[in-house]
Design a protein around this motif. Structure first.
Motif, PDB file in Angstrom:
ATOM      1  N   ALA A 262     -30.149 -25.804   5.330  1.00 18.44           N
ATOM      2  CA  ALA A 262     -28.804 -25.935   5.900  1.00 18.44           C
ATOM      3  C   ALA A 262     -28.629 -27.288   6.576  1.00 18.44           C
ATOM      4  O   ALA A 262     -27.574 -27.935   6.452  1.00 18.44           O
ATOM      5  N   ASP A 266     -25.924 -30.167   5.527  1.00 12.93           N
ATOM      6  CA  ASP A 266     -24.992 -30.721   6.505  1.00 12.93           C
ATOM      7  C   ASP A 266     -25.146 -32.236   6.619  1.00 12.93           C
ATOM      8  O   ASP A 266     -24.165 -32.964   6.801  1.00 12.93           O
ATOM      9  N   ALA A 291     -28.475 -22.098   1.665  1.00  9.75           N
ATOM     10  CA  ALA A 291     -27.320 -22.497   2.462  1.00  9.75           C
ATOM     11  C   ALA A 291     -26.133 -22.668   1.541  1.00  9.75           C
ATOM     12  O   ALA A 291     -26.276 -23.150   0.409  1.00  9.75           O
ATOM     13  N   ARG A 293     -22.783 -24.520   2.304  1.00 13.21           N
ATOM     14  CA  ARG A 293     -22.161 -25.316   3.365  1.00 13.21           C
ATOM     15  C   ARG A 293     -20.973 -26.096   2.813  1.00 13.21           C
ATOM     16  O   ARG A 293     -20.998 -26.583   1.680  1.00 13.21           O
TER      17      ARG A 293
END
Length: 325
Positions: A262, A266, A291, A293
């Motif tokens: 994650a 990001d 993840a 995102r």
């Protein structure tokens, strides 16, 4: 003895998806298509199949659905054509295949797989890619198969708005997707053998010109898979994802900097935002850590694992469980 993890993540595009503009009927259509995609990929994984085959199965469902901008639902170029791109990568071998600018291949992800497994190349484009796909037995259809009135209306709106925008801003190339979504579909999978795979497919941007190609068929930008790090599929402003080498960038952060998936996703999205782009990423490692995102208002997405429960989401927040059909 622990059961080896299996996992499948999918996305159907990210962008300025407005909750008040998404009707209950259209939301249901998206949700049903995502659930069907997860079911198709899960069936492969649950039977002991490969992550590559699961990714293909999941993406074919999304390509066959008219609600996503890939395959059947692809948007139109300025010239009134549907020009599609797709790529796939095997995390065990780092073999990859891709096609770009194809107009008659029903399921471009299958053609990308054929490039990976039946040729010595990685990326084929246009008529050459179509000839190769035909020789490999991939289904070829008349271009009219991809014509949907919804997408045609979007093109007419985009052309009209472009004329207005050009009077004030010669550099404007805003895609005119009614729900403000970058319409790419993708999947990443982990099979019971511990192997990763990733794939991505798209119709590109409404009103695109000059043979424009985005990040979806670019290995390392829209798609990447390596068992030593992660499998990634991206959706967003393609030019910025190419410039940021988004998929490989994410994998490198995991492999070299030991970042959690994650945090790596990001970090990549922050780099993309810094150069004026946005979108989303689905990321998965060999432990089953994942993840989904995005730095937009929404991303059509879903996940399933060993238990076969489909978790589907559109906006920020937790995904809602759905029974697989």
């Amino acid at each position: 003895m622990n059961t080896p993890p299996i996992r499948l993540l999918i996305h159907g595009g990210a962008g300025a998806i407005k909750r008040h503009q998404l009707t209950a009927e259209r939301e249901q259509a998206y949700t049903q298509a995502l659930a069907a995609s997860l079911a198709a990929g899960y069936a492969v994984l649950a039977a002991g199949g490969s992550s590559v085959d699961a990714v293909i199965a999941a993406i074919v469902v999304l390509e066959d659905s008219p609600v996503f901008n890939a395959g059947k639902g692809s948007v139109f170029s300025h010239a009134g054509h549907n020009e599609m791109d797709a790529s796939i990568m095997d995390g065990a071998t780092r073999m990859a295949g891709a096609v770009a600018g194809v107009r008659t291949i029903r399921n471009p992800i299958q053609a990308a797989h054929a490039v990976m497994t039946k040729s010595t190349h990685v990326l084929l484009i246009g008529e050459g890619a179509e000839t190769f796909a035909s020789e490999q037995g991939i289904e070829i259809v008349d271009a009219s198969y991809f014509h949907t009135q919804f997408r045609w209306n979007q093109l007419q709106k985009a052309i009209a708005e472009e004329r207005v925008l050009l009077d004030h801003d010669a550099d404007s190339n805003t895609p005119a997707d009614e729900d403000g979504k970058y319409g790419t579909v993708g999947a990443v999978a982990l099979d019971c053998h511990g192997n990763l795979a990733a794939g991505t497919s798209t119709g590109g941007l409404t009103n695109k010109r000059f043979g424009r190609v985005g990040d979806s068929p670019i290995i390392g930008a829209g798609t990447y898979a390596d068992n030593r790090s992660v499998a990634v599929s991206a959706t967003g402003t393609g030019e910025m994802f190419i410039r940021a080498a988004a998929a490989f960038n994410t994998a490198a952060q995991v492999q070299l900097q030991r970042k959690p998936v994650a945090e790596a996703a990001d970090g990549t999205l922050a780099e993309i935002a810094a150069i004026g782009g946005d979108g989303g990423l689905i990321v998965l490692n060999t432990n089953g850590d994942y993840a989904m995102r995005f730095n937009t208002s929404g991303m059509y997405r879903g996940m399933t694992g060993n238990d076969g429960i489909a978790h589907i989401g559109i906006f920020s927040g937790n995904e809602t469980p759905h029974s697989l059909p």
